[in-house]
Design a protein around this motif. Structure first.
Motif, PDB file in Angstrom:
ATOM      1  N   PHE A  10     -65.025 -72.256  20.217  1.00 60.74           N
ATOM      2  CA  PHE A  10     -64.364 -71.070  19.671  1.00 60.74           C
ATOM      3  C   PHE A  10     -62.862 -71.307  19.512  1.00 60.74           C
ATOM      4  N   LEU A  11     -62.227 -71.884  20.534  1.00 61.86           N
ATOM      5  CA  LEU A  11     -60.782 -72.145  20.467  1.00 61.86           C
ATOM      6  C   LEU A  11     -60.436 -73.168  19.388  1.00 61.86           C
ATOM      7  N   LEU A  12     -61.263 -74.197  19.241  1.00 61.66           N
ATOM      8  CA  LEU A  12     -61.034 -75.184  18.188  1.00 61.66           C
ATOM      9  C   LEU A  12     -61.164 -74.544  16.809  1.00 61.66           C
ATOM     10  N   ALA A  41     -70.635 -84.400  14.182  1.00 56.85           N
ATOM     11  CA  ALA A  41     -70.063 -84.012  12.889  1.00 56.85           C
ATOM     12  C   ALA A  41     -70.674 -82.697  12.394  1.00 56.85           C
ATOM     13  N   GLU A  42     -71.951 -82.525  12.593  1.00 61.51           N
ATOM     14  CA  GLU A  42     -72.620 -81.283  12.179  1.00 61.51           C
ATOM     15  C   GLU A  42     -72.111 -80.098  13.002  1.00 61.51           C
ATOM     16  N   TRP A  43     -71.847 -80.319  14.292  1.00 63.07           N
ATOM     17  CA  TRP A  43     -71.268 -79.284  15.148  1.00 63.07           C
ATOM     18  C   TRP A  43     -69.921 -78.842  14.580  1.00 63.07           C
ATOM     19  N   LEU A  44     -69.081 -79.820  14.179  1.00 60.27           N
ATOM     20  CA  LEU A  44     -67.782 -79.485  13.577  1.00 60.27           C
ATOM     21  C   LEU A  44     -67.964 -78.710  12.280  1.00 60.27           C
ATOM     22  N   PHE A  45     -68.896 -79.167  11.451  1.00 66.33           N
ATOM     23  CA  PHE A  45     -69.158 -78.486  10.182  1.00 66.33           C
ATOM     24  C   PHE A  45     -69.500 -77.023  10.442  1.00 66.33           C
ATOM     25  N   ASN A  46     -70.368 -76.789  11.412  1.00 65.58           N
ATOM     26  CA  ASN A  46     -70.747 -75.406  11.744  1.00 65.58           C
ATOM     27  C   ASN A  46     -69.564 -74.607  12.283  1.00 65.58           C
ATOM     28  N   LEU A  47     -68.749 -75.228  13.150  1.00 64.37           N
ATOM     29  CA  LEU A  47     -67.581 -74.532  13.695  1.00 64.37           C
ATOM     30  C   LEU A  47     -66.603 -74.119  12.602  1.00 64.37           C
ATOM     31  N   VAL A  89     -62.277 -89.149  20.660  1.00 62.78           N
ATOM     32  CA  VAL A  89     -61.304 -88.489  19.798  1.00 62.78           C
ATOM     33  C   VAL A  89     -62.011 -88.237  18.475  1.00 62.78           C
ATOM     34  N   ILE A  90     -62.076 -86.973  18.107  1.00 64.34           N
ATOM     35  CA  ILE A  90     -62.765 -86.564  16.883  1.00 64.34           C
ATOM     36  C   ILE A  90     -61.702 -86.092  15.899  1.00 64.34           C
ATOM     37  N   THR A  91     -61.635 -86.733  14.746  1.00 64.77           N
ATOM     38  CA  THR A  91     -60.599 -86.433  13.761  1.00 64.77           C
ATOM     39  C   THR A  91     -61.248 -86.023  12.443  1.00 64.77           C
ATOM     40  N   VAL A  92     -60.733 -84.947  11.853  1.00 65.45           N
ATOM     41  CA  VAL A  92     -61.258 -84.436  10.588  1.00 65.45           C
ATOM     42  C   VAL A  92     -60.262 -84.763   9.476  1.00 65.45           C
TER      43      VAL A  92
END
Length: 138
Positions: free
Chosen positions: A72-74, A45-51, A5-8
């Motif tokens: 893309f959907l996220l 985390a870097e993947w999320l930052f880029n997304l 579970v990844i939470t921002v």
């Protein structure tokens, strides 16, 4: 592959400066994803930052790549919620089983931090409701 579970969390005390334990965090989105057992959480985390900072057109072109469609959907969901970019001072929590790793976005990369005092929680349903109300009245 284990489920994570990844939470921002957005830092509501200040942006563009490194996170401190005195800062206030607000949960803005979470995502469940299977990740390889051996994965560098800083890379996640870097993947999320880029997304959350990339142009959607560039992400759309990568939809056919492995993981491209879910990314893309996220990113689309993040934008539809009218969330600001993921920035220095924001925090990502990655939970696998009973263990959570907390990462702060720093000016150069990600830093592991101690779990913050109970960050403000928000469900995705609540976030969508707020975005819809804001769009109607804004």
């Amino acid at each position: 592959m284990p489920l994570h579970v990844i939470t921002v969390y957005h830092n509501t005390s200040g942006r563009f400066r490194p996170y401190t334990s005195a800062d206030t965090l607000r949960e803005v989105i979470s995502h469940c994803r299977e990740l390889p057992a051996i994965v560098e959480l800083e890379q996640v985390a870097e993947w999320l930052f880029n997304l959350f900072n990339a142009d959607l057109e560039a992400l759309e072109q990568a939809r056919e790549n492995p993981g491209g469609e879910s990314g893309f959907l996220l990113a689309c969901t993040y934008r539809l919620l009218r969330l600001r970019s993921l920035s220095v001072g924001d925090v990502v929590a990655i939970t696998a089983g009973e263990h959570t790793t907390w990462l702060s976005c720093d000016p150069a990369g990600w830093r592991r931090i101690v779990a913050p005092e109970q960050p403000a929680r928000q469900t995705l349903v609540t976030a969508i409701g707020e975005a819809v109300r804001t769009r109607r009245h804004g």
